[in-house]
Design a protein around this motif. Structure first.
Motif, PDB file in Angstrom:
ATOM      1  N   VAL A 115       0.889  -1.504  -0.037  1.00  0.00           N
ATOM      2  CA  VAL A 115       0.045   0.078   0.224  1.00  0.00           C
ATOM      3  C   VAL A 115       1.440   1.571   0.076  1.00  0.00           C
ATOM      4  O   VAL A 115       0.764   2.180  -0.331  1.00  0.00           O
ATOM      5  N   VAL A 116       1.703   1.571   0.382  1.00  0.00           N
ATOM      6  CA  VAL A 116       3.000   2.270   1.008  1.00  0.00           C
ATOM      7  C   VAL A 116       2.963   3.082  -0.983  1.00  0.00           C
ATOM      8  O   VAL A 116       3.634   4.210  -1.319  1.00  0.00           O
ATOM      9  N   SER A 117       3.568   1.975  -1.559  1.00  0.00           N
ATOM     10  CA  SER A 117       3.717   2.863  -3.140  1.00  0.00           C
ATOM     11  C   SER A 117       2.779   3.553  -4.060  1.00  0.00           C
ATOM     12  O   SER A 117       3.074   3.516  -5.124  1.00  0.00           O
ATOM     13  N   ASP A 120       0.538   9.171  -1.918  1.00  0.00           N
ATOM     14  CA  ASP A 120       1.091  10.470  -2.110  1.00  0.00           C
ATOM     15  C   ASP A 120       1.742  10.607  -0.400  1.00  0.00           C
ATOM     16  O   ASP A 120       2.588  11.177  -0.862  1.00  0.00           O
ATOM     17  N   VAL A 121       1.431   9.939  -0.038  1.00  0.00           N
ATOM     18  CA  VAL A 121       1.710  11.068   1.675  1.00  0.00           C
ATOM     19  C   VAL A 121       1.399   9.671   2.698  1.00  0.00           C
ATOM     20  O   VAL A 121      -0.068   9.888   2.352  1.00  0.00           O
ATOM     21  N   ILE A 122       2.273   9.622   3.715  1.00  0.00           N
ATOM     22  CA  ILE A 122       2.071   8.881   4.713  1.00  0.00           C
ATOM     23  C   ILE A 122       2.122  10.245   5.700  1.00  0.00           C
ATOM     24  O   ILE A 122       3.474  10.410   6.049  1.00  0.00           O
ATOM     25  N   VAL A 123       1.772   9.852   6.799  1.00  0.00           N
ATOM     26  CA  VAL A 123       1.301  11.129   8.475  1.00  0.00           C
ATOM     27  C   VAL A 123       1.953   9.276   9.037  1.00  0.00           C
ATOM     28  O   VAL A 123       0.974   8.844   9.243  1.00  0.00           O
ATOM     29  N   ASP A 124       2.967   9.590   9.360  1.00  0.00           N
ATOM     30  CA  ASP A 124       3.134   8.435  10.472  1.00  0.00           C
ATOM     31  C   ASP A 124       3.719   8.781  11.818  1.00  0.00           C
ATOM     32  O   ASP A 124       3.582   9.636  12.246  1.00  0.00           O
ATOM     33  N   GLY A 125       3.468   7.623  12.939  1.00  0.00           N
ATOM     34  CA  GLY A 125       4.318   7.824  14.384  1.00  0.00           C
ATOM     35  C   GLY A 125       3.155   7.692  15.152  1.00  0.00           C
ATOM     36  O   GLY A 125       1.466   8.727  14.195  1.00  0.00           O
ATOM     37  N   ARG A 150       6.565   9.470  -2.521  1.00  0.00           N
ATOM     38  CA  ARG A 150       7.570   9.233  -3.634  1.00  0.00           C
ATOM     39  C   ARG A 150       8.861   9.664  -4.194  1.00  0.00           C
ATOM     40  O   ARG A 150       9.765   9.054  -4.625  1.00  0.00           O
ATOM     41  N   GLU A 151       9.137  10.817  -3.260  1.00  0.00           N
ATOM     42  CA  GLU A 151       9.701  11.088  -3.427  1.00  0.00           C
ATOM     43  C   GLU A 151      10.916  10.297  -2.213  1.00  0.00           C
ATOM     44  O   GLU A 151      12.197   9.834  -2.862  1.00  0.00           O
ATOM     45  N   THR A 152      10.638   9.955  -1.344  1.00  0.00           N
ATOM     46  CA  THR A 152      11.172   8.712  -0.056  1.00  0.00           C
ATOM     47  C   THR A 152      11.515   7.729  -1.687  1.00  0.00           C
ATOM     48  O   THR A 152      12.797   7.572  -0.530  1.00  0.00           O
TER      49      THR A 152
END
Length: 162
Positions: A115-117, A120-125, A150-152
């Motif tokens: 799912v990560v790929s 576009d944006v993941i807010v983690d933690g 995407r950049e990560t």
């Protein structure tokens, strides 16, 4: 999977006007969480065909920037397969819309999930009450990161979304 709500025209959970799917189930149970009603994996309503139709109807309008998964935790182990399926369907049906995902897991804990790929944006933690700041944009506590996925993935190191 179970869910609590589908909201639209949301401006707080990602860039632009968004449709948000609030899923049930969270193992983190952060002290001070703004949405503890969503912690119970058996709470809310079954995410059935009618709910899926409603979700995709609410994503469709041109003024909607995209889909945000929140909760609860979309990456609770019992939610992962369904959230991945929905993210893939959203990416296929609406390739120009963005997908945001909020999770209590760190990016390092989830980066291998398929799912990560799709995001576009993941807010983690986890939310940390002592680090709460109402002035923070798109996150609740200073320890959380708003990650440009995407950049990560392209650079192989965490890149924050601005």
């Amino acid at each position: 999977m179970r869910y609590h709500n589908i909201t639209t025209d949301d401006m707080l959970n990602g860039d632009g006007l968004r449709t948000v799917l609030w899923v049930a189930g969270c193992e983190h149970m952060c002290r001070g969480c703004h949405n503890p009603i969503t912690w119970d994996i058996e709470g809310g309503l079954p995410f059935d065909e009618a709910a899926e139709r409603e979700l995709f109807e609410k994503i469709a309008p041109d003024h909607i920037s995209g889909l945000t998964f929140s909760g609860g935790d979309p990456l609770h182990p019992k939610n992962r397969d369904e959230v991945t399926r929905l993210a893939k369907k959203c990416r296929e049906q609406f390739p120009n819309k963005t997908i945001w995902l909020y999770t209590g897991y760190s990016f390092e804990e989830i980066e291998e999930l398929s799912v990560v790929s799709l995001c576009d944006v993941i807010v983690d933690g986890e939310f940390v009450k002592e680090q709460f700041d109402a002035k923070l944009h798109w996150k609740g506590s200073a320890n959380q990161r708003v990650i440009d996925v995407r950049e990560t993935l392209r650079l192989g190191k965490i890149v924050l979304f601005d």
